[in-house]
Design a protein around this motif. Structure first.
Motif, short mmCIF file in Angstrom:
data_model
loop_
_atom_site.label_atom_id
_atom_site.label_comp_id
_atom_site.label_asym_id
_atom_site.label_seq_id
_atom_site.Cartn_x
_atom_site.Cartn_y
_atom_site.Cartn_z
N HIS A 61 0.87 -1.33 0.00
CA HIS A 61 0.02 -0.09 0.08
C HIS A 61 0.70 1.14 0.09
CE1 HIS A 61 -2.44 3.12 1.86
NE2 HIS A 61 -3.39 2.68 1.03
N ARG A 91 2.71 12.40 6.56
CA ARG A 91 2.78 12.83 5.26
C ARG A 91 3.55 14.03 5.18
NH1 ARG A 91 1.98 8.59 3.75
NH2 ARG A 91 0.26 7.35 2.85
N THR A 135 1.22 5.64 -7.95
CA THR A 135 -0.02 6.17 -8.44
C THR A 135 0.31 7.54 -8.88
OG1 THR A 135 -1.40 4.56 -7.21
CG2 THR A 135 -2.46 6.18 -8.34
N ALA A 136 0.73 8.17 -7.80
CA ALA A 136 0.93 9.62 -7.87
C ALA A 136 1.79 10.08 -9.17
CB ALA A 136 1.27 10.43 -6.88
N ARG A 196 9.52 10.51 -1.25
CA ARG A 196 9.09 9.59 -0.60
C ARG A 196 9.61 8.18 -0.49
NH1 ARG A 196 2.77 9.89 -0.24
NH2 ARG A 196 2.36 7.91 0.70
N LYS A 215 2.41 1.71 -3.62
CA LYS A 215 1.20 2.01 -4.33
C LYS A 215 0.86 3.53 -4.51
CE LYS A 215 0.05 -1.63 -6.75
NZ LYS A 215 -0.82 -2.43 -6.03
N THR A 216 0.99 4.14 -3.30
CA THR A 216 0.32 5.40 -3.25
C THR A 216 1.38 6.46 -4.06
OG1 THR A 216 -0.91 5.24 -1.20
CG2 THR A 216 -0.38 7.30 -1.81
N LYS A 268 -2.28 10.23 9.83
CA LYS A 268 -1.87 9.70 8.43
C LYS A 268 -1.39 11.28 7.83
CE LYS A 268 -3.23 6.81 4.90
NZ LYS A 268 -4.41 6.11 4.37
N GLU A 311 6.81 12.59 -4.55
CA GLU A 311 6.60 11.32 -4.46
C GLU A 311 7.67 10.48 -4.58
OE1 GLU A 311 3.19 10.20 -3.24
OE2 GLU A 311 3.57 12.29 -2.54
#
Lengths: 460, 219
Positions: A247, A414, A254-255, A286, A250-251, A410, A283
């Motif tokens: 997960h 971030r 995806t971005a 990240r 994925k985030t 959350k 991202e």
């Protein structure tokens, strides 16, 4: 053949053979003794007869008439012949048979046992010399009673034998059953465990071999179950970690893919184009942070950690130098107190641990922050206490915060660039030092983290 | 104007959805958690909800139960490619789903598909002298039907829905053939050539470098 019938059969065979041999020997011995006694009695009687004949002959003369006053008595048959063939006396002659016996010596007798239509008999033959006449005396005694007694004994023995064997079989079955019952129970348990019921136990009592086997077996099953449980929970944790990790990946993926896709459509405004590029960079960073932390975690799990005696104040001074500028930047008041002494630890890891905890404390603070770091050294342990007056956490969050990728807040995490792995890393470091991690927190008032590690290490 | 509610807690992705859909002329509202989403839904009317499953506060599945009661179509977005999750979402009454990471063409196609199914979009697309009826799959020029194969029709539809935008050969292949783009293939070129000729778009579909094509129509 299984052990149970084998054991029973062997026991029954032993009983049967020993009892049979014993009984047979007893009956034979008793029969022979009584036979000998009867023969002796018959020989005595025969002697008496000879004396009586001699007496009759002396008184009344050796003729048929005088001899006819003899009575059979215990005899079955009696014949007195002259050696010249004259028959002086013949009572029940058909049961007598001279031919079976040789001619005896004078004043001696010969005898033989015989079985015929008249039953078991003892034939005795002797010669009697009276004046110039020689009598050939042949008598028969009935020995049937002796044989009959033996037959009765054998009959009785058979009955007793049957009863004894019956009891023997029963006893053998009971004994073998009671012995193998315990084995069966252990075997059932083993099968149950094989089929997946890890909590199955045999539980046979007693101090005998079976009881001990059962206890050993149960102890084995116990340790097996606990290791399997440990492995399973470890696997579940791994799985949860992989899920969370997927997960996490994925985030940003995806971005990055989405914004990249957006950029290659060429109808974008400059503003949007910049924003997309910005997101791709942030991202991507990240992802980089995540991979970095993950690598650290991986190294911790694989590397041999070298621990050494380390001066506590020196190490804390390092940490303080590292975080003080950051604290100042954010206007946080930082108190630090440290006992003197040395502790056995891996300095880089503990520095990273403290840095992580202090970083978390800084992130928890909104305004007017005060963070304290205490470092206490007792005889057996070393305690690090990090406390802040930040937002604090709920009980539910406290339970989960060391799980990978768990974040109490959350959105904020971030923004602050957390990878969600900081406390997982701390937990690993503490595990390596065989220490303990404890959190206490009040929402809105702050959090206190206590790390306790043993001061000395047994050199193994 | 079609109104879409985007419920997604990850700001970068929420922004991505908003930029993309706004560019297509949809009006978008963003909600960053389940609670906020339900508040917005109680007040306003939407034609479609894009819903992330993993949400703080109320999770996506719970929210879907609520949305079902107000009869708004839902496309859910899930990071988990787990089949069980998709089945659960569809059983709860979602119209469709998108698995992260997704491509923009896929997102747009699914959004359009759901809107069209619910009659929120016009079935006919008038473009470049053609009238495309997306429901009956019929293409007309001046009232006369142009016969197309299925693949040609799908490529035409892709261009018609993305006018002025570069469509890469790989994208076209992935959308129409539903497969990963093979390294060396002229399939896409051949189909585009034939389609252009049949509908009379020789001048309107222009190649962009050697990578793809763009449909240029005067507004």
């Amino acid at each position: 053949m299984s052990y149970r019938p084998k054991l029973a059969v062997i026991m029954v065979l032993v009983i049967a053979v020993s009892f049979g041999i014993g009984g047979g020997a007893l009956i034979t011995a008793s029969f022979e003794a009584s036979l000998e006694e009867q023969i002796n009695a018959a020989l005595d009687d025969h002697e008496n007869l000879r004396e009586r004949i001699w007496l009759i002959c002396s008184i009344a003369g050796a003729d048929t008439q005088s001899l006819s006053q003899l009575e059979l008595g215990r005899m079955q048959g009696l014949s007195v012949h002259g050696t010249d063939g004259t028959i002086l006396l013949d009572i029940v002659p058909e049961c007598l048979n001279t031919g079976l016996l040789p001619v005896p010596e004078q004043n001696a007798c010969v005898y033989v046992q015989r079985e015929d239509a008249y039953g078991y008999g003892l034939l005795i033959r002797s010669l009697l010399i009276w004046e110039d006449t020689t009598f050939d005396i042949l008598v028969r005694y009935d020995m049937s009673s002796c044989y009959a007694a033996r037959r009765i004994q054998i009959e009785l023995f058979r009955k007793i034998y049957a009863v004894v064997i019956g009891i023997g079989i029963l006893t053998a079955l009971i004994i073998s059953w009671s012995m193998t019952r315990k084995l069966k129970r252990i075997s059932h348990t083993a099968r149950a465990i094989q089929q997946g019921d890890l909590s199955a136990r045999s539980g046979v009592d007693g101090q005998d071999e079976f009881g001990l086997l059962s206890q050993d077996f149960d102890a084995m099953a116990e340790s097996l179950q606990s290791s399997i449980n440990r492995i399973q929970s470890e696997m579940a944790r791994q799985e949860a970690f992989m899920g969370a990790f997927a997960h996490e990946l994925k985030t940003p993926m995806t971005a990055i893919i989405g914004y990249g896709d957006l950029l290659r459509r060429d109808n974008l405004r400059d503003e949007t184009r910049l924003m997309a590029a910005e997101y791709i960079v942030s991202e991507g960073k990240r992802l980089e942070r995540l991979s970095h932390k993950l690598l650290e975690l991986l190294l911790l799990q694989n590397e041999e950690i070298q621990m050494a005696e380390q001066s506590l104040p020196d190490m804390i001074a390092d940490v303080q130098a590292m975080v003080a500028p950051l604290m100042e930047e954010r206007g946080i008041v930082f108190h630090c107190r440290c006992d003197s002494g040395t502790v056995c630890l891996e300095p880089d890891l503990i520095r990273a641990l403290l840095y992580n905890l202090l970083d978390n404390a800084m992130k928890a603070i909104d305004a007017d922050g005060v963070i304290t770091l205490f470092c206490e050294r007792s005889d057996t342990a070393c305690r690090f206490v990090v406390s802040d007056n930040g937002r604090g956490m709920s009980l539910k969050d406290l339970e989960n915060i060391t799980e990978a990728f768990y974040r109490a807040d959350k959105a904020r995490s971030r923004k602050q660039g957390g990878a969600g792995l900081g406390l997982t890393l701390c937990r690993e470091i503490i595990r390596i030092h065989q220490g303990e991690l404890h959190f206490s927190s009040i929402p809105g008032q702050g959090t206190t983290v206590t790390v306790t590690i043993p001061a000395r290490r047994d050199t193994e | 104007m079609i109104r879409i509610l985007i419920v997604e807690d990850e700001v970068p992705i929420s922004d991505l959805l908003k930029i993309t859909l706004s560019g297509e002329g949809y009006s978008c509202v963003c909600a960053y958690d389940g609670l906020k989403a339900s508040e917005i839904l109680a007040k306003e009317q939407f034609d479609l909800v894009l819903l992330d499953v993993m949400l703080p506060g109320i999770d996506g599945f719970e929210l879907m139960e609520y949305i079902r009661s107000i009869d708004t179509p839902v496309i859910f977005i899930t990071a988990k490619s787990a089949v069980a999750d998709r089945v659960r979402g569809l059983k709860l009454g979602a119209e469709d789903y998108i698995v992260k990471p997704f491509e923009i063409l896929e997102l747009l196609a699914r959004v359009e598909g759901v809107l069209r199914r619910h009659g929120k979009l016009d079935d006919t697309i008038p473009i470049g002298g053609l009238t495309i009826n997306a429901k009956s799959m019929v293409v007309l020029r001046d009232g006369i039907e142009i016969p197309l194969t299925k693949k040609e029709y799908e490529i035409l539809l892709l261009f018609a829905r993305n006018p002025g935008i570069v469509l890469y050969k790989s994208q076209i292949y992935e959308r129409v053939w539903g497969d990963d783009y093979p390294d060396s293939t002229r399939t896409v070129e051949l189909h585009v050539q034939r389609m252009k000729k049949k509908v009379g778009w020789q001048d309107m579909i222009k190649p962009v470098f050697a990578l793809g094509y763009r449909l240029e129509v005067s507004p």
